[in-house]
Design a protein around this motif. Sequence first.
Motif, PDB file in Angstrom:
ATOM      1  N   LEU A 336      80.508  32.492   2.983  1.00 56.83           N
ATOM      2  CA  LEU A 336      81.950  32.821   2.573  1.00 56.83           C
ATOM      3  C   LEU A 336      82.907  32.299   3.769  1.00 56.83           C
ATOM      4  O   LEU A 336      84.166  32.449   3.398  1.00 56.83           O
ATOM      5  N   GLY A 337      82.327  31.765   4.735  1.00 54.95           N
ATOM      6  CA  GLY A 337      83.278  31.348   5.726  1.00 54.95           C
ATOM      7  C   GLY A 337      83.424  32.417   6.886  1.00 54.95           C
ATOM      8  O   GLY A 337      83.105  33.282   6.948  1.00 54.95           O
ATOM      9  N   TYR A 338      84.096  31.840   8.034  1.00 52.21           N
ATOM     10  CA  TYR A 338      84.148  32.631   9.315  1.00 52.21           C
ATOM     11  C   TYR A 338      84.813  33.968   8.980  1.00 52.21           C
ATOM     12  O   TYR A 338      84.672  35.067   9.521  1.00 52.21           O
ATOM     13  N   ASP A 339      86.251  33.789   8.418  1.00 47.56           N
ATOM     14  CA  ASP A 339      87.084  34.985   8.203  1.00 47.56           C
ATOM     15  C   ASP A 339      86.274  35.950   7.373  1.00 47.56           C
ATOM     16  O   ASP A 339      86.042  37.518   7.875  1.00 47.56           O
ATOM     17  N   ALA A 340      85.612  35.775   6.353  1.00 48.61           N
ATOM     18  CA  ALA A 340      84.875  36.693   5.457  1.00 48.61           C
ATOM     19  C   ALA A 340      83.584  37.250   6.441  1.00 48.61           C
ATOM     20  O   ALA A 340      83.145  38.307   6.278  1.00 48.61           O
ATOM     21  N   ASP A 341      82.816  36.254   7.065  1.00 46.70           N
ATOM     22  CA  ASP A 341      81.793  36.623   7.953  1.00 46.70           C
ATOM     23  C   ASP A 341      82.172  37.959   8.960  1.00 46.70           C
ATOM     24  O   ASP A 341      81.627  38.780   9.115  1.00 46.70           O
ATOM     25  N   ARG A 342      83.514  37.644   9.608  1.00 50.47           N
ATOM     26  CA  ARG A 342      83.925  38.808  10.428  1.00 50.47           C
ATOM     27  C   ARG A 342      84.119  39.848   9.634  1.00 50.47           C
ATOM     28  O   ARG A 342      83.907  41.183   9.968  1.00 50.47           O
ATOM     29  N   LEU A 343      84.593  39.976   8.344  1.00 47.47           N
ATOM     30  CA  LEU A 343      84.911  41.133   7.421  1.00 47.47           C
ATOM     31  C   LEU A 343      83.660  41.675   7.249  1.00 47.47           C
ATOM     32  O   LEU A 343      83.609  43.280   7.453  1.00 47.47           O
ATOM     33  N   TYR A 344      82.659  40.988   6.778  1.00 47.98           N
ATOM     34  CA  TYR A 344      81.402  41.551   6.556  1.00 47.98           C
ATOM     35  C   TYR A 344      80.678  42.292   7.925  1.00 47.98           C
ATOM     36  O   TYR A 344      79.954  43.374   8.031  1.00 47.98           O
ATOM     37  N   ASN A 345      80.779  41.533   8.882  1.00 47.77           N
ATOM     38  CA  ASN A 345      80.223  42.044  10.150  1.00 47.77           C
ATOM     39  C   ASN A 345      80.850  43.205  10.956  1.00 47.77           C
ATOM     40  O   ASN A 345      80.286  44.196  11.183  1.00 47.77           O
ATOM     41  N   ASP A 346      82.245  42.975  10.703  1.00 51.81           N
ATOM     42  CA  ASP A 346      82.816  44.595  11.160  1.00 51.81           C
ATOM     43  C   ASP A 346      82.477  45.688  10.256  1.00 51.81           C
ATOM     44  O   ASP A 346      82.426  46.752  10.563  1.00 51.81           O
ATOM     45  N   ALA A 347      82.372  45.283   9.030  1.00 52.18           N
ATOM     46  CA  ALA A 347      82.108  46.489   7.997  1.00 52.18           C
ATOM     47  C   ALA A 347      80.650  47.061   8.333  1.00 52.18           C
ATOM     48  O   ALA A 347      80.361  48.162   8.483  1.00 52.18           O
ATOM     49  N   TRP A 348      79.748  46.118   8.602  1.00 49.83           N
ATOM     50  CA  TRP A 348      78.418  46.724   8.957  1.00 49.83           C
ATOM     51  C   TRP A 348      78.139  47.423  10.216  1.00 49.83           C
ATOM     52  O   TRP A 348      77.479  48.460  10.250  1.00 49.83           O
ATOM     53  N   MET A 349      79.025  47.013  11.274  1.00 45.89           N
ATOM     54  CA  MET A 349      79.266  47.491  12.552  1.00 45.89           C
ATOM     55  C   MET A 349      79.721  48.925  12.358  1.00 45.89           C
ATOM     56  O   MET A 349      79.202  50.108  12.812  1.00 45.89           O
ATOM     57  N   GLU A 350      80.604  49.207  11.250  1.00 47.77           N
ATOM     58  CA  GLU A 350      81.255  50.364  11.191  1.00 47.77           C
ATOM     59  C   GLU A 350      80.143  51.424  10.517  1.00 47.77           C
ATOM     60  O   GLU A 350      80.218  52.519  10.754  1.00 47.77           O
ATOM     61  N   VAL A 351      79.428  50.994   9.621  1.00 45.19           N
ATOM     62  CA  VAL A 351      78.441  51.631   8.862  1.00 45.19           C
ATOM     63  C   VAL A 351      77.202  51.955  10.057  1.00 45.19           C
ATOM     64  O   VAL A 351      76.933  53.258  10.317  1.00 45.19           O
ATOM     65  N   LYS A 352      76.748  50.965  10.911  1.00 48.70           N
ATOM     66  CA  LYS A 352      75.706  51.361  11.782  1.00 48.70           C
ATOM     67  C   LYS A 352      76.172  52.349  12.938  1.00 48.70           C
ATOM     68  O   LYS A 352      75.298  53.071  13.407  1.00 48.70           O
ATOM     69  N   SER A 353      77.417  52.478  13.159  1.00 51.24           N
ATOM     70  CA  SER A 353      78.208  53.091  14.435  1.00 51.24           C
ATOM     71  C   SER A 353      78.391  54.613  13.839  1.00 51.24           C
ATOM     72  O   SER A 353      78.656  55.534  14.729  1.00 51.24           O
ATOM     73  N   ALA A 354      78.577  54.781  12.561  1.00 55.23           N
ATOM     74  CA  ALA A 354      78.861  56.095  12.205  1.00 55.23           C
ATOM     75  C   ALA A 354      77.851  57.098  12.538  1.00 55.23           C
ATOM     76  O   ALA A 354      76.699  57.038  12.560  1.00 55.23           O
ATOM     77  N   ASP A 355      78.398  58.141  13.055  1.00 59.49           N
ATOM     78  CA  ASP A 355      77.728  59.194  13.822  1.00 59.49           C
ATOM     79  C   ASP A 355      77.716  60.328  12.550  1.00 59.49           C
ATOM     80  O   ASP A 355      78.572  61.052  12.483  1.00 59.49           O
TER      81      ASP A 355
END
Length: 356
Positions: A336-355
Amino acid sequence: MKKRFVSILLTCALFSSLLSGCGENDLSKYPNGKLYVYNWGEYIDEDVISEFEEEYGINVIYDMFETNEIMFAKLAQDNSAYDVVCPSDYMIQKLIENDMLKELDFSNIPNAKNIGDQYFEQSRDFDPENKYSVPYCWGTVGILYNKTMVDDPVDSWDILWNDKYNGQILMQDSVRDAMMVALLKNGYSLNTTNPDEIAVATADLVAQKPLVQAYVVDQVRDKMIGGEAALGVIYSGEAIYTARENPDLVYVVPKEGTNVWIDSWVITKDSKNSENAEKWIDFMCRGDIALKNFEYITYSTPNTVAQENIEDEAIKNSEVAFPDLSKISTESYKYLGYDADRLYNDAWMEVKSADY
């Protein structure tokens, strides 16, 4: 795409032992040089590697990766580190767009004729002119459930948010696969680049997290076989294997649809042994070799000769191994390109870091 990794350390140790025992630089045994292969864990019958070495006199140095992202990072660091690699669809597109792959000379890969036309046609989604890749395995992603532990209908991704199965749900530890589940649950494309849709899927995954026993890659297989969880997101090839080991396990593609993926062989742009790499791909496309690999790894083969020679009629006619895709809502991952990659990766970090 995806693949059994639990015994990877044992497998690596085995290959290291084999190499040290025969001598990596033994020119009498390997007069035709080397080949550096990078593949998913447990994604080949080990005997096939030995057969290739013996037949071609080429020393195979074989390494394994756990995710497409790990593989890409390694090639981005040193594109010449491996000659032949087996990425998934969207990652092949990313490699092409980053000028990291070599065009194939199909005159040196005559056995590519054994790959069904429909798989090359599907490959055009990520390799538009079929210049860079040859399909190796394919499949779907779905829900594996234990019928002795689940008493609700399993026909929707929604069940993975059911409080009744708190602590009994396994999710893939993969940004695209985890996001796919939440996106499809909400009726969105698994390739969406809409920030609002990605935000909705992210919020759903965060809300689901307290119910999740573990985020895993290939350990879903063994946990489900052992009755350690009731439901898990899994790849169809793994589902075939698990059904052999535990008859209480059932695989379902949810009504909202799924990802249909293809893993393919490619040659790196800076490969030092590209002729040997083409020999490898051609060897993998031989009907007998493709059948041997299918029987070992249980991931669906696109090789029509192998398909015709499957002796187990139940597997040959299995809707898990060879589904009628006209009956399933499907979509394939795209890069999906660099910008979308960043969106997805930021989203996944939010999920994994949720406490919780």
